[in-house]
Design a protein around this motif. Structure first.
Motif, mmCIF file in Angstrom:
data_model
loop_
_atom_site.group_PDB
_atom_site.id
_atom_site.type_symbol
_atom_site.label_atom_id
_atom_site.label_comp_id
_atom_site.label_asym_id
_atom_site.label_seq_id
_atom_site.Cartn_x
_atom_site.Cartn_y
_atom_site.Cartn_z
ATOM 1 N N SER A 177 -5.585 6.340 3.378
ATOM 2 C CA SER A 177 -5.569 5.371 2.279
ATOM 3 C C SER A 177 -4.645 4.207 2.606
ATOM 4 C CB SER A 177 -5.126 6.047 0.979
ATOM 5 O OG SER A 177 -5.992 7.109 0.633
ATOM 6 N N TRP A 178 -3.489 4.521 3.195
ATOM 7 C CA TRP A 178 -2.520 3.469 3.534
ATOM 8 C C TRP A 178 -3.075 2.541 4.612
ATOM 9 C CZ3 TRP A 178 -0.003 2.217 8.116
ATOM 10 C CH2 TRP A 178 1.018 1.254 7.988
ATOM 11 N N TYR A 204 -6.659 6.637 -2.792
ATOM 12 C CA TYR A 204 -5.827 7.844 -2.830
ATOM 13 C C TYR A 204 -6.124 8.660 -4.082
ATOM 14 C CZ TYR A 204 -1.659 10.750 -2.178
ATOM 15 O OH TYR A 204 -0.803 11.803 -1.989
ATOM 16 N N THR A 244 -5.575 0.810 -2.088
ATOM 17 C CA THR A 244 -4.894 2.055 -1.704
ATOM 18 C C THR A 244 -4.817 3.018 -2.882
ATOM 19 O OG1 THR A 244 -3.547 0.826 -0.124
ATOM 20 C CG2 THR A 244 -2.801 3.031 -0.717
ATOM 21 N N GLY A 274 -5.757 0.335 3.043
ATOM 22 C CA GLY A 274 -5.146 -0.614 2.122
ATOM 23 C C GLY A 274 -4.373 -1.705 2.850
ATOM 24 N N THR A 275 -3.643 -1.305 3.903
ATOM 25 C CA THR A 275 -2.898 -2.288 4.691
ATOM 26 C C THR A 275 -3.845 -3.246 5.396
ATOM 27 O OG1 THR A 275 -1.074 -0.729 5.046
ATOM 28 C CG2 THR A 275 -1.241 -2.580 6.578
ATOM 29 N N PRO A 324 0.822 -1.220 0.000
ATOM 30 C CA PRO A 324 0.000 0.000 0.000
ATOM 31 C C PRO A 324 0.857 1.270 0.000
ATOM 32 C CG PRO A 324 -0.881 -1.588 1.553
ATOM 33 C CD PRO A 324 0.465 -2.106 1.127
ATOM 34 N N TRP A 325 1.992 1.233 0.697
ATOM 35 C CA TRP A 325 2.889 2.402 0.675
ATOM 36 C C TRP A 325 3.353 2.679 -0.755
ATOM 37 C CZ3 TRP A 325 7.747 3.150 -1.186
ATOM 38 C CH2 TRP A 325 8.354 4.357 -0.856
#
Length: 470
Positions: A412-413, A456, A452, A416-417, A389-390
Motif C-alpha cells: 500500500s505504501w 490498506y 494508501t 501510494g508513494t 502514505p506512511w
C-alpha cells in the motif's frame, strides 16, 4: 451552564497547568534508554510538559516564510487565514499518533515495525532519519545566519568564512548538546524557552506592526478556491505537520499511563497549532510589505532592516533560539530513527552521526549553494511524498494490533508513494502526472495519502490480520 468559549478556555488552561508526573530524572544525566520500552516506574511528566515541547518546537521564524508563500497564491486575507486554519487542523494527527508511545513506551519508528515488519520498517526509519537531518540542516543554516549577524552587530566582524564557521559551530553546539543528554533536558529546555522567549517573540513581532500595509491586505480581492485556496492548504500541511509525523510518540513514551489519552492528543495538537499559527499568520501579514520574503536567500537579514535599534539583538536571539528549539527535536528524533533502522549504537552516539552529516550539509548551503530556500523547498517536497502514505498506514494502526500483514503495509505504501510522487511538481523533480492543479500545489501528497488509506483499508477488510493487541 458554561458557554462553549469558556469551556474551550478552561480546557486549554488545564492543559498548561495540571500535573500528573512521577520523579523527573536528573537533567544532566545522559539518557541511556534507546528504542526499547520505557518502564512504567521511569515515566514522568504530564500533558502540560508535552504542550510546551510542541509549542517551543514550532515557534520558528522559518514559518514566516511559509506564511508569505501562502500570500503568493493570490488569496484574500480571510481566505488565507482560513487556509491556515484548515491546514493546521492536521496537527491533530500528531496528537493521535502520539498515543502508541504512551501506551507501549516505544518511539514512533520502533512502533512502526509492528505493521511494516522489521525489514520493511528499516527503510521507513531511514526515510524518517533523512527527513530529520534535512530539517536539522535548515535549522543550522537559519541559526547560523542569525548568529553571524549578532556577531557583526556586537563585535563589528566582517562576513568571512571564519566567522561563518564559528557561527555554525556555536549554533550546532547548543542544538546537539541538549539532544545528546536526552528527553529530560529537552523537556525542561522547551519549557524555559516557551516562558522566556515566547514573550520576547511577541515583542519582536509587535515591532513589525508599523511596517504592515493594512490597506493592501484588507482590500485584496479573493482568489479562486480550487486553483489557489487548495494549494495554500497543502503547503501549510506539507511544511509543518508532515515533517513531524514520524516523531509523535518520541515525546509521549515517557508519560505515565495515568495521563488521560485525550489530554495527550490535545496537548500535542494545541501546542503545535498555537505557535505555528502565530508565526505563519505574521508571515502572511508581512508578505505584502516584503514581497521578497517568500523567496529570500536570507530571510533573517531581510526583516532585520525593519527592526528599531533596541530590537535588533532581541530579534536575532529569538530567531536563533526559536529555530534551534525545533532543531533539538529533529536531532533527538533522528537518533531514534537511526536506531529503528538497525544501527547498533547507544542513543547518545547517534547525535555524533547527525553532527557530521548536518554540519557538512549546512556548510554546503552556506558556502557553496547560496539559494537556501530553493534547497529547502526541493528537500521538503520530495520527502513529503514518502511521509504522507506512511502516515495513512500509521493512523490505521494507532489503537489496534496490526490490522494486516507487513506485505499489505509495504504494498500500500509503495503504490501510494508512487501516486504521490507522480502527481507532484517540485523545483528539482516533476512527476509525469503533475498536470493542472497538481502542478501548482502539494495536492499530490494528499492523493498519495488517500490512495494508501483506501488500499490498506481494503486489504485489512478482505484479509484481516489477527495479532496480539499492543
Amino acid at each position: 451552564m458554561l458557554s462553549p468559549k469558556k469551556t474551550a478556555l478552561s480546557a486549554a488552561l488545564s492543559l498548561m497547568t495540571s500535573r500528573d508526573r512521577q520523579t523527573e530524572p536528573p537533567l544532566w544525566r545522559i539518557e541511556a534508554i534507546g528504542i526499547e520500552p520505557v518502564p512504567d516506574h521511569d515515566r514522568y511528566g504530564g500533558a502540560p510538559q508535552l504542550f510546551w515541547v510542541w509549542f517551543a518546537g514550532n515557534l520558528s521564524f522559518a514559518y514566516l516564510v511559509i506564511g508569505a508563500v501562502i500570500w503568493t497564491f493570490g488569496l484574500s486575507l480571510w481566505q488565507s487565514v482560513f487556509a491556515l486554519i484548515v491546514g493546521l487542523s492536521a496537527y491533530w494527527i500528531i496528537g493521535y499518533l502520539g498515543l502508541p508511545g504512551q501506551r507501549t513506551g516505544i518511539p514512533t519508528m520502533a512502533y512502526s515495525a509492528r505493521y511494516f515488519g522489521v525489514h520493511g520498517n528499516r527503510f521507513m526509519a531511514i526515510v524518517s532519519w533523512i527527513n530529520m537531518l534535512g530539517w536539522e540542516t535548515v535549522v543550522l543554516v537559519i541559526a547560523t545566519y542569525a548568529m553571524e549577524t549578532i556577531l557583526k552587530l556586537l563585535l563589528g566582524v566582517p562576513t568571512t568564512v571564519l566567522w561563518v564557521l564559528l557561527s555554525l559551530i556555536l549554533s550546532a553546539a547548543l542544538e546537539l548538546t541538549i539532544a545528546f543528554f536526552g528527553h529530560a533536558l529537552i523537556e525542561r529546555f522547551q519549557q524555559w524557552f516557551s516562558f522566556i522567549f515566547g514573550v520576547l517573540t511577541l515583542l519582536v513581532l509587535m515591532a513589525f506592526i508599523p511596517h504592515i500595509k493594512w490597506h493592501l491586505i484588507l482590500t485584496k480581492a479573493p482568489g479562486p478556491w480550487l486553483a489557489s485556496f487548495l494549494p495554500g492548504v497543502t503547503i501549510v500541511v506539507a511544511a509543518s505537520v508532515l515533517s513531524w509525523v514520524t516523531t509523535a510518540s518520541d515525546y509521549t513514551r515517557h508519560l505515565p499511563k495515568t495521563v488521560p489519552p485525550q489530554k495527550v492528543v490535545q496537548a500535542a495538537a494545541w501546542g503545535s497549532i498555537v505557535s505555528t499559527g502565530l508565526m505563519m499568520f505574521a508571515g502572511l501579514l508581512l508578505s505584502q510589505s516584503a514581497p521578497d520574503l517568500s523567496s529570500a536567500v536570507n530571510p533573517i537579514a531581510l526583516l532585520l532592516k525593519w527592526m528599531p535599534a533596541w530590537a535588533e539583538i532581541p530579534y536575532l536571539v529569538v530567531t536563533m533560539i526559536g529555530i534551534i528549539a525545533g532543531g533539538i527535536l529533529d536531532a533527538y528524533s533522528s537518533g531514534l530513527s537511526l536506531l529503528a533502522a538497525g544501527v547498533k549504537v547507544p542513543r547518545s552516539r547517534t547525535i555524533g552521526v547527525d553532527a557530521i552529516v548536518s554540519i557538512g550539509a549546512s556548510l554546503y548551503v552556506l558556502l557553496v549553494s547560496q539559494q537556501f530556500l530553493f534547497s529547502f523547498e526541493a528537500f521538503l517536497s520530495l520527502i513529503a511524498g514518502f511521509l504522507a502514505p506512511w502516515a495513512a498506514i500509521a493512523l490505521m494502526n494507532v489503537s489496534h494490533a496490526p490490522r494486516a500483514s507487513a506485505k499489505a503495509a509495504m504494498t500500500s505504501w509503495i503504490l501510494g508513494t508512487g501516486i504521490a510522487l507522480s502527481t507532484t511538481s517540485t523545483p528539482i523533480f516533476t512527476g509525469p502526472l503533475a498536470l493542472g492543479i497538481f502542478r501548482t500545489s502539494s495536492l499530490g501528497y494528499f492523493l498519495g495519502f488517500a490512495v494508501t488509506l483506501v488500499l490498506y483499508w481494503t486489504w485489512t477488510t478482505l484479509h484481516p490480520h489477527i495479532g496480539p493487541k499492543v
